[in-house]
Motif scaffolding. Structure first.
Motif, PDB file in Angstrom:
ATOM      1  N   ASP A   1      -3.623   9.899 -25.944  1.00 10.71           N
ATOM      2  CA  ASP A   1      -4.036   8.546 -26.316  1.00 10.71           C
ATOM      3  C   ASP A   1      -4.514   7.729 -25.119  1.00 10.71           C
ATOM      4  OD1 ASP A   1      -4.341   7.884 -28.867  1.00 10.71           O
ATOM      5  OD2 ASP A   1      -2.318   7.088 -29.194  1.00 10.71           O
TER       6      ASP A   1
ATOM      7  N   LEU B   1      -6.626   6.298 -22.149  1.00 12.50           N
ATOM      8  CA  LEU B   1      -8.059   6.133 -21.983  1.00 12.50           C
ATOM      9  C   LEU B   1      -8.426   6.431 -20.534  1.00 12.50           C
ATOM     10  CD1 LEU B   1      -8.198   2.725 -23.825  1.00 12.50           C
ATOM     11  CD2 LEU B   1      -8.968   4.905 -24.756  1.00 12.50           C
TER      12      LEU B   1
ATOM     13  N   GLU C   1     -12.515  -0.097 -26.838  1.00  5.47           N
ATOM     14  CA  GLU C   1     -12.310   1.217 -26.222  1.00  5.47           C
ATOM     15  C   GLU C   1     -11.316   2.045 -27.047  1.00  5.47           C
ATOM     16  OE1 GLU C   1     -12.685  -1.556 -24.590  1.00  5.47           O
ATOM     17  OE2 GLU C   1     -14.342  -1.127 -23.212  1.00  5.47           O
ATOM     18  N   GLN C   2     -10.277   1.386 -27.553  1.00  4.03           N
ATOM     19  CA  GLN C   2      -9.314   2.117 -28.385  1.00  4.03           C
ATOM     20  C   GLN C   2      -9.954   2.596 -29.688  1.00  4.03           C
ATOM     21  OE1 GLN C   2      -6.302  -1.041 -28.114  1.00  4.03           O
ATOM     22  NE2 GLN C   2      -4.794   0.531 -27.545  1.00  4.03           N
TER      23      GLN C   2
ATOM     24  N   ARG D   1     -11.835   5.692 -29.226  1.00  2.00           N
ATOM     25  CA  ARG D   1     -11.058   6.796 -28.659  1.00  2.00           C
ATOM     26  C   ARG D   1     -11.264   8.138 -29.376  1.00  2.00           C
ATOM     27  NH1 ARG D   1      -9.945  10.143 -26.498  1.00  2.00           N
ATOM     28  NH2 ARG D   1      -8.138  10.924 -25.362  1.00  2.00           N
TER      29      ARG D   1
ATOM     30  N   ARG E   1     -17.067   8.404 -23.089  1.00  2.36           N
ATOM     31  CA  ARG E   1     -17.814   7.314 -23.721  1.00  2.36           C
ATOM     32  C   ARG E   1     -19.208   7.211 -23.124  1.00  2.36           C
ATOM     33  NH1 ARG E   1     -13.094   4.307 -23.260  1.00  2.36           N
ATOM     34  NH2 ARG E   1     -13.985   3.203 -21.501  1.00  2.36           N
TER      35      ARG E   1
END
Lengths: 155, 155
Positions: free
Chosen positions: A3, A5, A40-41, A44, A128
């Motif tokens: 999880d 990042l 961003e989450q 993910r 990303r």
């Protein structure tokens, strides 16, 4: 899939494509479940390392969440196309069994994008930054197609 | 829906479109179940009287057999297009809930046919003659589209 990042990865705020994708994910959030999450989450699940990908079995049909991620990826391409050209292409996705699929974006009578996929189970990007790059490449291809056949795209 | 065939209706042998449709239905018959049936019998489910149609509820999703009949109708349009132009369009069908759907035929980068449907539950025609006429109308529209944009259809 961890999880955590990768902190050094591209910020969503620095990529119009990633911004569009996060926006569309939030638009699908009918229960407010993602209100407390950063862009961003939300993105993910699009980031898969090589090991993440290899750990996903490619037997049977892909997870519905994965298919939805693929759809949202193309919808973000359509959204960015609209911003640049005023034309909002429609997505059609034809899923075959076993993770094969055909995605097209249609504007007017023009197929502005056409892509065959396989192993959709493992749809994802190493970072990303790579997701943004791939998305922008698709948008550029769509815009070039519209420019080549503007009258068909507006039929 | 009565099983009796209206004897005065158009014979399949007299319509290339009906012939193509019967051929495609037979091509889907993997168990030989239709070997003893005439082409007219195979096309029987396409013929619905006004009363037949009204008796079909339009609540929920259409019967999968009905959706398959719709698909085969468009595949027959594609097949006849191929005979006339050498181009075999691909069908994409996007089914929404409640019997709404969008059917497109794609050749190269050209959407040669695009049609929105509703009440797909009741997809059918008052007679074989009308089915043939409608099919031929679609084929003519597809061929005109290809002729208007031949280079896009061959991309």
């Amino acid at each position: 899939m961890a999880d955590a990042l990768p902190v050094e990865d591209l910020a969503v705020a620095d990529s119009p494509f990633l911004g569009a994708l996060a926006l569309l994910i939030r638009a699908d959030d009918r229960y407010g479940a993602w209100d407390g999450k950063s862009d961003e989450q939300l993105l993910r699940p699009y980031v898969l390392t090589k090991e993440d990908r290899q750990a996903i079995p490619i037997i049977g049909n892909p997870d519905p969440d994965t298919v939805e991620r693929l759809e949202l990826f193309y919808k973000a391409v359509a959204y960015r196309t609209e911003k640049a050209s005023g034309l909002m292409p429609s997505l059609m996705l034809k899923m075959h069994n076993e993770g094969f699929g055909w995605a097209v974006l249609i504007a007017g009578r023009l197929v502005v994008h056409s892509r065959h996929h396989r192993d959709i189970h493992r749809f994802g990007f190493p970072s990303r930054a790579k997701l943004a790059e791939e998305g922008e490449t698709h948008v550029a291809a769509v815009l070039a197609m519209i420019e080549a056949h503007p009258e068909v795209a507006r039929l």
